[in-house]
Design a protein around this motif. Structure first.
Motif, PDB file in Angstrom:
ATOM      1  N   VAL B  74      41.229  36.803  48.459  1.00  0.00           N
ATOM      2  CA  VAL B  74      41.195  36.492  47.122  1.00  0.00           C
ATOM      3  C   VAL B  74      41.329  34.807  46.880  1.00  0.00           C
ATOM      4  O   VAL B  74      40.830  34.389  46.046  1.00  0.00           O
ATOM      5  CB  VAL B  74      42.476  37.039  46.278  1.00  0.00           C
ATOM      6  CG1 VAL B  74      42.486  36.650  44.953  1.00  0.00           C
ATOM      7  CG2 VAL B  74      42.093  38.579  46.549  1.00  0.00           C
ATOM      8  N   LYS B 101      43.906  43.422  44.375  1.00  0.00           N
ATOM      9  CA  LYS B 101      43.244  42.093  43.774  1.00  0.00           C
ATOM     10  C   LYS B 101      41.947  41.627  44.589  1.00  0.00           C
ATOM     11  O   LYS B 101      40.962  41.568  44.003  1.00  0.00           O
ATOM     12  CB  LYS B 101      43.987  40.924  43.917  1.00  0.00           C
ATOM     13  CG  LYS B 101      45.232  40.910  42.947  1.00  0.00           C
ATOM     14  CD  LYS B 101      46.127  39.615  43.186  1.00  0.00           C
ATOM     15  CE  LYS B 101      47.535  39.874  42.859  1.00  0.00           C
ATOM     16  NZ  LYS B 101      48.276  39.040  43.534  1.00  0.00           N
ATOM     17  N   GLN B 104      39.393  44.181  43.110  1.00  0.00           N
ATOM     18  CA  GLN B 104      38.598  43.726  41.920  1.00  0.00           C
ATOM     19  C   GLN B 104      37.687  42.466  42.316  1.00  0.00           C
ATOM     20  O   GLN B 104      36.658  42.241  41.585  1.00  0.00           O
ATOM     21  CB  GLN B 104      39.940  42.937  41.268  1.00  0.00           C
ATOM     22  CG  GLN B 104      39.733  42.514  39.647  1.00  0.00           C
ATOM     23  CD  GLN B 104      39.143  43.599  38.959  1.00  0.00           C
ATOM     24  OE1 GLN B 104      39.802  44.845  38.818  1.00  0.00           O
ATOM     25  NE2 GLN B 104      37.892  43.740  38.183  1.00  0.00           N
TER      26      GLN B 104
END
Lengths: 333, 333
Positions: B74, B101, B104
């Protein structure tokens, strides 16, 4: 300050920096032909030294990269490697057996080999297409900042490279100053913790390899101090449970993109042990270096800081950094 | 044998194996469109569980793979990922924050997500294109043997997949037998070493993730036992210097391609400590499994062996595997 000679530190830095043109010429030659992969392979501390550059390339560009320990590469193979790939290898001695076998494996596949080696006329130099011999030059990372930085510039991902590399001309002095700034804290750290039975070392991103290799290749190998290294995000998946008031934790904070992961460890660890030490790149002034380039320099800043632990701890423990029980002494390799 | 129910072990295995058709259908769907990358991302023990499959793909095929911890992905990014990439994620709870995360991040880039999750109706399932919910099914690795094995077959790199997967039908019983064979040695190991101040765990290739995660996610997290894990080749770049007669070393020997690296550690360590324990996959009979498939199965064999340490050690130390000081208790995540 013991074992510290500012002039020598500047000279050793300059030994590499003065060859910037030669290093950039290697980058030009690498980029003269198309390549499909920048691959890093070596063993132990040499591998760790190169890993931040894979991290930077991944963050700043879409250039394909990969990295494998040399011993693993030779047995497992790496499917992505082609005759259009470029491999980077480092070895202080130039004759590390696993690294040499990896060089042979890569050469057979037509990969162009770029080696960074401590001494001239080694087997690794003989097999490589391009070599840089650093002799007493330090830090070795500087070779890669210039080499990888220039490649990124040529490929269009680091338009500020020239200004960055120009500023690196000031870094030799700055890293001497970092050592002076760090010394007192490092003496105190070494005195306080050199007899700890267990030392947890934590870092992330471009400083994870530093946490990994300093604890293993310096504290374990040359001081016989027991460590556990774990990356900042992984700390929260097990190692956190070990924390008690008297468990020694050393956290390296990067100025790079993964800093939030280190800050999360800091917030947690300061609540759960009385023996937390943070070495934070942000704490050290770097005269001559712009703020915008600092996030790229954590490995060299931290290496300068940690060297002050090394230089002091061998005096405090009366155990020279050069003593080995086994390494390169037996028949095991 | 304490905490052992052969029927439950077979049932839990069968829970996954009985869904072989469903898992293979996911492989078919993945391969129905071209893909440019098989990418693995998760956190902690879940990540370690998937890593052997990257190793197998790299060894048996030229299919591009990559792996990054979710927290790193990320923040650092991964340049190779495109809308034609496939990502594999695992999470027991389906709500591990970093893994979510990462899901996503990947979803925003058009990556197809394949998740293996312990419980139904989690946020990770909701965001994924394909999910497998294993509930009490064990070992979770079995899902990946079927999924990745089928993908390799479809792509032409594992022509024996059907025979391999058919034989896996016998493995549930075999892994129960492995536990029975391993129990005595594991009781003795747990009794002898459960109070050691420092435990070095070593493994390589497809068993390096096991050495890494068993020491961290079981011994550290659930028993508060201090460990250091190091891969077999890296052991020789620092950690070897710690060996003395009374330093506890646990070596996992794989039957896979990196076995020579483990044998080198064994030869060295048995000369330099009196507290070396070797757990060797080769020592365990697997009725119904052909010798030619054994080199693929080390992670499941070793997980069965090590489970006998876990099940015994919690009784010996009177410290339940379920006790946590901090994990998922505070505000740190």
């Amino acid at each position: 300050m013991i074992n510290f000679d500012e002039a020598v530190i500047r000279e050793n830095y300059q030994f590499i920096y003065a060859q910037r043109d030669r290093i950039e010429a290697i980058a030009d030659q690498i980029c003269a032909d198309e390549f499909d992969l920048l691959f890093f392979t070596s063993s132990g501390g040499s591998m760790a030294m190169m890993q931040p550059f894979q991290h930077y390339i991944n963050h700043y560009s879409p250039i394909p990269t990969d990295a494998m320990l040399s011993a693993d590469l030779v047995l497992t193979g790496c499917n992505r490697i082609t005759s259009h790939s470029i491999a980077f290898l480092t070895s202080k001695s130039g004759d590390t057996p696993d690294t040499l076998k990896a060089a042979q494996y890569l050469k057979e596949r037509g990969v162009r080999l770029v080696s960074v080696i401590g001494i001239p006329d080694s087997p690794l130099e003989a097999i490589s297409d391009y070599s840089f011999i650093y002799k007493d030059g330090r830090p070795q990372e500087l070779v890669f900042y210039l080499l990888i930085g220039k490649i990124l510039e040529i490929k269009g991902y680091f338009p500020d490279y020239k200004s960055f590399a120009d500023e690196l001309g000031s870094l030799g002095s700055a890293l001497a100053q970092v050592r002076i700034q760090a010394d007192e804290a490092c003496i105190s750290y070494a005195k306080k913790y050199c007899r700890e039975p267990y030392n947890i070392w934590i870092g992330s991103g471009d400083l994870w390899p530093t946490a990994y290799s300093y604890s293993m290749c310096v504290l374990e190998e040359s001081q016989w101090i027991r460590t556990k290294s774990v990356s900042s995000p992984e700390f929260f998946h097990g190692t956190l449970e070990l924390l008690e008031d008297d468990v020694c934790v050393t956290l390296l904070l990067t100025e790079g993109v993964t800093r939030p992961l280190d800050e999360k460890v800091k917030a947690f660890a300061q609540k759960h042990t009385n023996k937390l030490t943070c070495f934070d790149c942000r704490d050290y002034a770097l005269p001559g270096i712009s703020d915008r380039y600092r996030p790229l320099l954590s490995p060299m800043i931290m290496a300068a800081v940690l060297q002050r632990i090394s230089k002091n701890i061998e005096v405090i423990t009366d155990h020279s950094l050069d003593i080995r029980r086994y390494y390169r002494k037996g028949e095991y390799s």
